[in-house]
Design an enzyme around this catalytic site. Structure first.
Site, PDB file in Angstrom:
ATOM      1  CE  LYS A 134     -52.292   8.586  -8.617  1.00 20.42           C
ATOM      2  NZ  LYS A 134     -52.857   7.564  -7.681  1.00 20.42           N
ATOM      3  N   GLY A 151     -46.181   2.400  -7.206  1.00 16.26           N
ATOM      4  CA  GLY A 151     -46.293   2.731  -5.420  1.00 16.26           C
ATOM      5  C   GLY A 151     -47.538   3.694  -5.490  1.00 16.26           C
ATOM      6  N   GLY A 152     -48.564   3.524  -6.377  1.00 13.98           N
ATOM      7  CA  GLY A 152     -49.753   4.262  -6.057  1.00 13.98           C
ATOM      8  C   GLY A 152     -49.683   5.758  -6.346  1.00 13.98           C
ATOM      9  N   GLY A 195     -46.382   5.393 -14.194  1.00 10.71           N
ATOM     10  CA  GLY A 195     -46.488   5.036 -15.394  1.00 10.71           C
ATOM     11  C   GLY A 195     -47.515   5.895 -16.362  1.00 10.71           C
ATOM     12  CG  ASP A 234     -54.259   7.544 -12.103  1.00 10.82           C
ATOM     13  OD1 ASP A 234     -55.608   7.878 -12.099  1.00 10.82           O
ATOM     14  OD2 ASP A 234     -53.623   6.821 -11.526  1.00 10.82           O
TER      15      ASP A 234
HETATM   16  P1  ATP Z   1     -51.382   4.005 -10.277  1.00 12.75           P
HETATM   17  O1  ATP Z   1     -50.981   4.931  -9.015  1.00 12.75           O
HETATM   18  O2  ATP Z   1     -51.615   4.898 -11.772  1.00 12.75           O
HETATM   19  O3  ATP Z   1     -52.381   3.048 -10.035  1.00 12.75           O
HETATM   20  P2  ATP Z   1     -48.724   3.078  -9.844  1.00 12.75           P
HETATM   21  O4  ATP Z   1     -48.009   4.220  -9.475  1.00 12.75           O
HETATM   22  O5  ATP Z   1     -49.355   2.319  -8.596  1.00 12.75           O
HETATM   23  O6  ATP Z   1     -49.944   3.594 -10.723  1.00 12.75           O
HETATM   24  P3  ATP Z   1     -46.694   2.524 -11.878  1.00 12.75           P
HETATM   25  O7  ATP Z   1     -45.705   3.387 -11.344  1.00 12.75           O
HETATM   26  O8  ATP Z   1     -47.470   3.537 -12.876  1.00 12.75           O
HETATM   27  O9  ATP Z   1     -47.763   2.266 -10.746  1.00 12.75           O
HETATM   28  O10 ATP Z   1     -46.479   1.045 -12.497  1.00 12.75           O
HETATM   29  C1  ATP Z   1     -47.475  -0.049 -12.589  1.00 12.75           C
HETATM   30  C2  ATP Z   1     -46.700  -0.945 -13.270  1.00 12.75           C
HETATM   31  O11 ATP Z   1     -46.893  -0.642 -14.889  1.00 12.75           O
HETATM   32  C3  ATP Z   1     -45.278  -1.250 -13.085  1.00 12.75           C
HETATM   33  O12 ATP Z   1     -45.294  -2.452 -12.159  1.00 12.75           O
HETATM   34  C4  ATP Z   1     -44.695  -1.678 -14.448  1.00 12.75           C
HETATM   35  O13 ATP Z   1     -44.677  -2.916 -14.898  1.00 12.75           O
HETATM   36  C5  ATP Z   1     -45.859  -1.014 -15.548  1.00 12.75           C
HETATM   37  N1  ATP Z   1     -45.298   0.044 -16.236  1.00 12.75           N
HETATM   38  C6  ATP Z   1     -45.743   0.456 -17.459  1.00 12.75           C
HETATM   39  N2  ATP Z   1     -44.896   1.511 -17.881  1.00 12.75           N
HETATM   40  C7  ATP Z   1     -44.274   2.150 -16.867  1.00 12.75           C
HETATM   41  C8  ATP Z   1     -43.502   3.207 -16.659  1.00 12.75           C
HETATM   42  N3  ATP Z   1     -43.221   4.107 -17.756  1.00 12.75           N
HETATM   43  N4  ATP Z   1     -43.079   3.545 -15.384  1.00 12.75           N
HETATM   44  C9  ATP Z   1     -43.309   2.847 -14.490  1.00 12.75           C
HETATM   45  N5  ATP Z   1     -43.895   1.353 -14.559  1.00 12.75           N
HETATM   46  C10 ATP Z   1     -44.580   1.339 -15.577  1.00 12.75           C
END
Ligand code: ATP
Length: 315
Positions: free
Chosen positions: A11, A99-100, A104, A138
């Site tokens: 997203k 990456g936002g 996860g 999310d």
């Molecule tokens: P959001 O946009 O929801 O804030 P994000 O995209 O910034 O999330 P994610 O890729 O979800 O961040 O990862 C954040 C942290 O969550 C990672 O650094 C990792 O340690 C942890 N994590 C736990 N489960 C997962 C997964 N299935 N995939 C990626 N990272 C995960």
């Protein structure tokens, strides 16, 4: 059934309005979520115990223990269905990590749907989304997809109608940004500024632009209250945003908590031009061209087994 595979999108927040901190510690949010064509693929199959492997984006970085959101999703659903959580989960990640872009959360939504299908739980999608909200704000949107306004801590969703397809470029950065750290920096900057915290509300121009399929108006209306905080923690992202704008992007912003930057382009050809310019600028690790909106988590025909699926990680 021997295995189930679910495809789930990333997203981008077209608008992220951050309000005051609530008594439960979460910020009051209005988030206009938009699902884009960068996908993770989550495959589950019966196993002796719960294990996980990761391939693609974040391989070697994404945790293989119970801090992995997909693992927690399997355990949560198993508990609700009175089932043992004995599956192997394989994550093929195309969504940048930390990456936002809610990678996860996407895996958690996909793992819930995949396990419910494998175990023939027949859990209504609305109920899977409610379970997902227990894992992260999310997660319900990753299941729903499309474009939607999220309120509360982002988990209460209302679909937003939109016309046509929007073309995006994502500039991926080296390393991630911690979402809690970015929210903390947002609070700190607001305290220093001493201004009242706004009550978050969806921007009418943004919703109108989506309804009209007007990319130029959408580009002008996009906003992210976390952007000043992400730029404060990672000042170099300013150069990335500038490079995309200079290449003709209709809108440029940090995606969610960053550090991925999102650029809206007029059409597919313009998106390619922006991507090339960003890569040549040297202000990002790499780029991805994508489009949105796309649908949420969905079961797909199981892919052929891949060789590196054989090294389990979680005990
Ligand atoms: P959001 O946009 O929801 O804030 P994000 O995209 O910034 O999330 P994610 O890729 O979800 O961040 O990862 C954040 C942290 O969550 C990672 O650094 C990792 O340690 C942890 N994590 C736990 N489960 C997962 C997964 N299935 N995939 C990626 N990272 C995960």
């Amino acid at each position: 059934m021997t295995s189930v595979t679910v495809l789930v999108p990333a997203k981008v927040n077209l608008q992220l309005a951050v309000g005051a901190v609530r008594p439960d510690g979460y910020h009051e949010l209005v988030s206009v979520f938009h699902a884009v064509s960068l996908f993770d693929e989550v495959t589950v199959r019966p196993a002796d115990r719960l294990t996980v492997t990761v391939e693609g984006e974040g391989e070697g970085v994404v945790p293989l223990d119970r801090s992995n959101l997909a693992v927690r999703a399997v355990e949560l659903l198993a508990d609700r269905l009175g089932q043992r959580p004995d599956v192997h989960v394989h994550l093929r990640k195309g969504i940048p990590v930390a990456g936002g872009m809610a990678g996860g959360s996407a895996d958690a939504a996909a793992a819930l749907l995949a396990c419910d299908t494998l175990w023939r739980g027949a859990t209504p999608r609305e109920m899977l989304r409610r379970l997902g909200a227990e894992l992260g704000s999310d997660v319900p949107f990753s299941d729903l997809g499309g474009t939607a306004i999220g309120t509360g801590r982002g988990e209460r969703l209302a679909a937003v109608p939109s016309v046509g397809r929007f073309h995006w470029v994502f500039a991926l950065a080296d390393g991630g940004l911690s979402t809690p750290a970015v929210y903390g920096e947002c609070d700190r900057l607001r305290e220093v500024a001493g201004e009242p915290v706004p009550v978050p509300a969806p921007r009418e121009e943004l919703v109108a632009a989506l309804r009209a399929g007007d990319a130029a108006a959408l580009g002008a209306a996009m906003s992210n209250d976390l952007q000043p905080a992400a730029l404060s923690l990672r000042p170099a992202l300013r150069d990335t945003l500038d490079a995309g704008r200079a290449a003709g992007a209709l809108g440029a912003l940090v995606s969610g908590s960053g550090p991925t930057c999102a650029f809206l382009a007029a059409d597919e050809a313009a998106a390619k031009t922006v991507a090339v310019a960003l890569e040549e600028s040297g202000t990002c690790r790499t780029t991805r061209v994508a489009y949105g909106p796309v649908g949420g988590a969905k079961v797909v025909p199981t892919p052929r087994l891949r060789t590196n699926e054989s090294t389990p990680g979680v005990g």
